[in-house]
Scaffold this active site. Structure first.
Site, PDB file in Angstrom:
ATOM      1  N   ALA A 124      32.302 -12.581  91.086  1.00 39.83           N
ATOM      2  CA  ALA A 124      33.258 -11.870  90.221  1.00 39.83           C
ATOM      3  C   ALA A 124      32.515 -10.897  89.325  1.00 39.83           C
ATOM      4  CB  ALA A 124      34.039 -12.870  89.355  1.00 39.83           C
ATOM      5  N   ASP A 168      27.915  -8.961  99.942  1.00 37.33           N
ATOM      6  CA  ASP A 168      28.628  -8.161  98.936  1.00 37.33           C
ATOM      7  C   ASP A 168      30.111  -8.211  99.284  1.00 37.33           C
ATOM      8  OD1 ASP A 168      29.875  -6.221  97.438  1.00 37.33           O
ATOM      9  OD2 ASP A 168      28.436  -4.637  97.886  1.00 37.33           O
ATOM     10  N   TYR A 198      39.666  -6.799  82.425  1.00 39.70           N
ATOM     11  CA  TYR A 198      39.198  -7.946  83.228  1.00 39.70           C
ATOM     12  C   TYR A 198      40.387  -8.792  83.689  1.00 39.70           C
ATOM     13  CZ  TYR A 198      37.139 -12.627  83.950  1.00 39.70           C
ATOM     14  OH  TYR A 198      36.797 -13.864  84.455  1.00 39.70           O
TER      15      TYR A 198
HETATM   16  N1  NAP Z   1      32.557 -17.798  82.715  1.00 39.56           N
HETATM   17  C1  NAP Z   1      33.780 -18.086  82.247  1.00 39.56           C
HETATM   18  O1  NAP Z   1      33.956 -18.433  81.090  1.00 39.56           O
HETATM   19  C2  NAP Z   1      34.964 -18.024  83.164  1.00 39.56           C
HETATM   20  C3  NAP Z   1      36.221 -18.329  82.628  1.00 39.56           C
HETATM   21  C4  NAP Z   1      37.345 -18.283  83.463  1.00 39.56           C
HETATM   22  C5  NAP Z   1      37.189 -17.929  84.795  1.00 39.56           C
HETATM   23  N2  NAP Z   1      35.949 -17.611  85.282  1.00 39.56           N
HETATM   24  C6  NAP Z   1      35.858 -17.244  86.693  1.00 39.56           C
HETATM   25  O2  NAP Z   1      34.991 -18.174  87.320  1.00 39.56           O
HETATM   26  C7  NAP Z   1      34.324 -17.552  88.399  1.00 39.56           C
HETATM   27  C8  NAP Z   1      32.835 -17.808  88.295  1.00 39.56           C
HETATM   28  O3  NAP Z   1      32.372 -17.218  87.068  1.00 39.56           O
HETATM   29  P1  NAP Z   1      30.875 -17.393  86.560  1.00 39.56           P
HETATM   30  O4  NAP Z   1      30.941 -17.751  85.117  1.00 39.56           O
HETATM   31  O5  NAP Z   1      30.099 -18.233  87.491  1.00 39.56           O
HETATM   32  O6  NAP Z   1      30.407 -15.861  86.666  1.00 39.56           O
HETATM   33  P2  NAP Z   1      28.937 -15.266  86.751  1.00 39.56           P
HETATM   34  O7  NAP Z   1      27.941 -16.223  86.247  1.00 39.56           O
HETATM   35  O8  NAP Z   1      29.018 -13.902  86.134  1.00 39.56           O
HETATM   36  O9  NAP Z   1      28.698 -15.099  88.320  1.00 39.56           O
HETATM   37  C9  NAP Z   1      29.344 -14.148  89.081  1.00 39.56           C
HETATM   38  C10 NAP Z   1      28.459 -13.844  90.266  1.00 39.56           C
HETATM   39  O10 NAP Z   1      29.140 -12.902  91.097  1.00 39.56           O
HETATM   40  C11 NAP Z   1      28.171 -12.042  91.612  1.00 39.56           C
HETATM   41  N3  NAP Z   1      28.754 -10.797  92.084  1.00 39.56           N
HETATM   42  C12 NAP Z   1      29.149  -9.727  91.348  1.00 39.56           C
HETATM   43  N4  NAP Z   1      29.593  -8.771  92.175  1.00 39.56           N
HETATM   44  C13 NAP Z   1      29.487  -9.242  93.437  1.00 39.56           C
HETATM   45  C14 NAP Z   1      29.787  -8.726  94.715  1.00 39.56           C
HETATM   46  N5  NAP Z   1      30.275  -7.475  94.873  1.00 39.56           N
HETATM   47  N6  NAP Z   1      29.540  -9.492  95.815  1.00 39.56           N
HETATM   48  C15 NAP Z   1      29.029 -10.726  95.680  1.00 39.56           C
HETATM   49  N7  NAP Z   1      28.706 -11.275  94.498  1.00 39.56           N
HETATM   50  C16 NAP Z   1      28.953 -10.533  93.383  1.00 39.56           C
HETATM   51  C17 NAP Z   1      27.201 -11.829  90.488  1.00 39.56           C
HETATM   52  O11 NAP Z   1      26.008 -11.350  91.053  1.00 39.56           O
HETATM   53  P3  NAP Z   1      24.719 -10.926  90.149  1.00 39.56           P
HETATM   54  O12 NAP Z   1      24.133 -12.231  89.721  1.00 39.56           O
HETATM   55  O13 NAP Z   1      23.886 -10.173  91.118  1.00 39.56           O
HETATM   56  O14 NAP Z   1      25.285 -10.117  89.037  1.00 39.56           O
HETATM   57  C18 NAP Z   1      27.110 -13.215  89.898  1.00 39.56           C
HETATM   58  O15 NAP Z   1      26.059 -13.944  90.509  1.00 39.56           O
HETATM   59  C19 NAP Z   1      34.752 -16.074  88.367  1.00 39.56           C
HETATM   60  O16 NAP Z   1      35.828 -15.885  89.252  1.00 39.56           O
HETATM   61  C20 NAP Z   1      35.239 -15.887  86.944  1.00 39.56           C
HETATM   62  O17 NAP Z   1      36.185 -14.840  86.856  1.00 39.56           O
HETATM   63  C21 NAP Z   1      34.841 -17.656  84.511  1.00 39.56           C
END
Ligand code: NAP
Length: 289
Positions: free
Chosen positions: A64, A40, A129
């Site tokens: 995130a 975490d 966000y």
């Molecule tokens: N998706 C987009 O379109 C997008 C666009 C621009 C930038 N980003 C950035 O890209 C990165 C990856 O995004 P993604 O799309 O892969 O997001 P995601 O699918 O929502 O994955 C985020 C992961 O972080 C985990 N998490 C949340 N709180 C946590 C904590 N306290 N400690 C450890 N893990 C934690 C979540 O766990 P759970 O599975 O248990 O909830 C989830 O597995 C992020 O930095 C995001 O801001 C994403």
């Protein structure tokens, strides 16, 4: 090939985290990919235990709080995960040694530019966000300036979980026509390409700092959806353009989210592939049933 580095991926259950683990496994790297239950990032004690256990030379933070609309009413929690967590990771690595690659977002910008956003364009987040992600960038850069990279990306999709591409594929099966916003333009990015880019960056000799990584080109959500329909053999004319006003949301979306990757290629890193090619590869991994 193993390169003597030990890698740690946070947020391993997420979209990007899953592709990072796949990439590192395929490359035979020495890595641990930890889920939120295992690490975490909002807990200094949890970070300390993981760093003692894994002893990573590179940490990629894919954890995130990404629920953009929920963050409007839950900004404290979003800030804990998106700003305090990365800060704790960076501080721990400053003390112990090791590099941090931290992922950020186009939402740090105000979405009004008339050119692809460069790394040094002024920020101006329009949502909770975006504010919390910008605070995370700043905390990482302040705590670990030489040994951190903050990589902004945008419109990420890929894998089996909830994402825009999967939503449109589901709607294609459920509805005769699908209305999609045409007045938001961005850089659709396949999470597998982003993962490969981050691994390349971690292995390269690039001075710490800010970078952008997105697939090349630009599209509206409407254009992206037409391409999804075409690739799965559905009639793209079933996708109809609408304005954002047709879909009011709690968090304001940037109208313009195109990121320039000139910083990336200028650092000697591989040029990102055009988004339609990346989308075709993503859909080929999960062909229409
Ligand atoms: N998706 C987009 O379109 C997008 C666009 C621009 C930038 N980003 C950035 O890209 C990165 C990856 O995004 P993604 O799309 O892969 O997001 P995601 O699918 O929502 O994955 C985020 C992961 O972080 C985990 N998490 C949340 N709180 C946590 C904590 N306290 N400690 C450890 N893990 C934690 C979540 O766990 P759970 O599975 O248990 O909830 C989830 O597995 C992020 O930095 C995001 O801001 C994403």
């Amino acid at each position: 090939m193993s390169d003597g580095r030990r890698w740690l991926v946070t947020g391993a259950n997420g979209q990007l985290g899953g592709f990072l683990a796949d990439r590192l496994r395929l490359d035979n790297r020495d890595f641990a990919a930890l889920t939120r239950d295992e690490l975490d990032i909002t807990s200094a004690a949890s970070i300390d235990a993981a760093l003692r256990d894994v002893r990573p030379s590179v940490v990629i933070n894919a954890a995130a709080y990404t629920a953009v609309d929920r963050a409007e009413v839950d900004e404290d929690r979003a800030r804990l995960v998106n700003a305090t967590g990365p800060q704790l990771l960076a501080e721990a690595l400053a003390e112990r040694g090791g590099r941090l690659i931290h992922v950020s977002t186009d939402y740090v910008f105000d979405g009004t530019a008339d050119h692809p956003y460069k790394i040094d364009d002024p920020t101006g987040p329009q949502s909770a966000y975006g504010r919390t992600k910008l605070a995370g960038e700043q905390a990482v850069r302040a705590a670990l300036p030489e040994r951190s990279h903050v990589v902004r990306t945008a419109w990420v999709y890929g894998g089996p979980g909830a994402n825009f591409v999967n939503t449109m594929r589901r709607l294609e099966g459920e509805r005769e026509t699908v209305q999609v916003v045409a007045d938001q333009i961005g850089s659709p990015t396949f999470a597998a390409d982003l993962a490969a880019g981050l691994v390349e960056l971690a292995g390269a000799d690039v001075p710490g700092g800010l970078l952008h990584y997105v697939n090349a080109g630009q599209a509206s959500w409407f254009e992206l959806t037409r391409e999804i329909f075409r690739l799965i053999g559905a009639d793209p004319a079933r996708v109809q353009p609408v304005d954002s006003a047709a879909f009011p949301r709690p968090a304001k979306r940037p109208a313009w989210s195109v990121l320039s990757t000139r910083s990336w290629t200028a650092a000697g890193l591989g040029a990102p592939q055009p988004w339609p090619d990346a989308l075709a590869r993503a859909i080929a991994l999960d062909p229409p049933g």
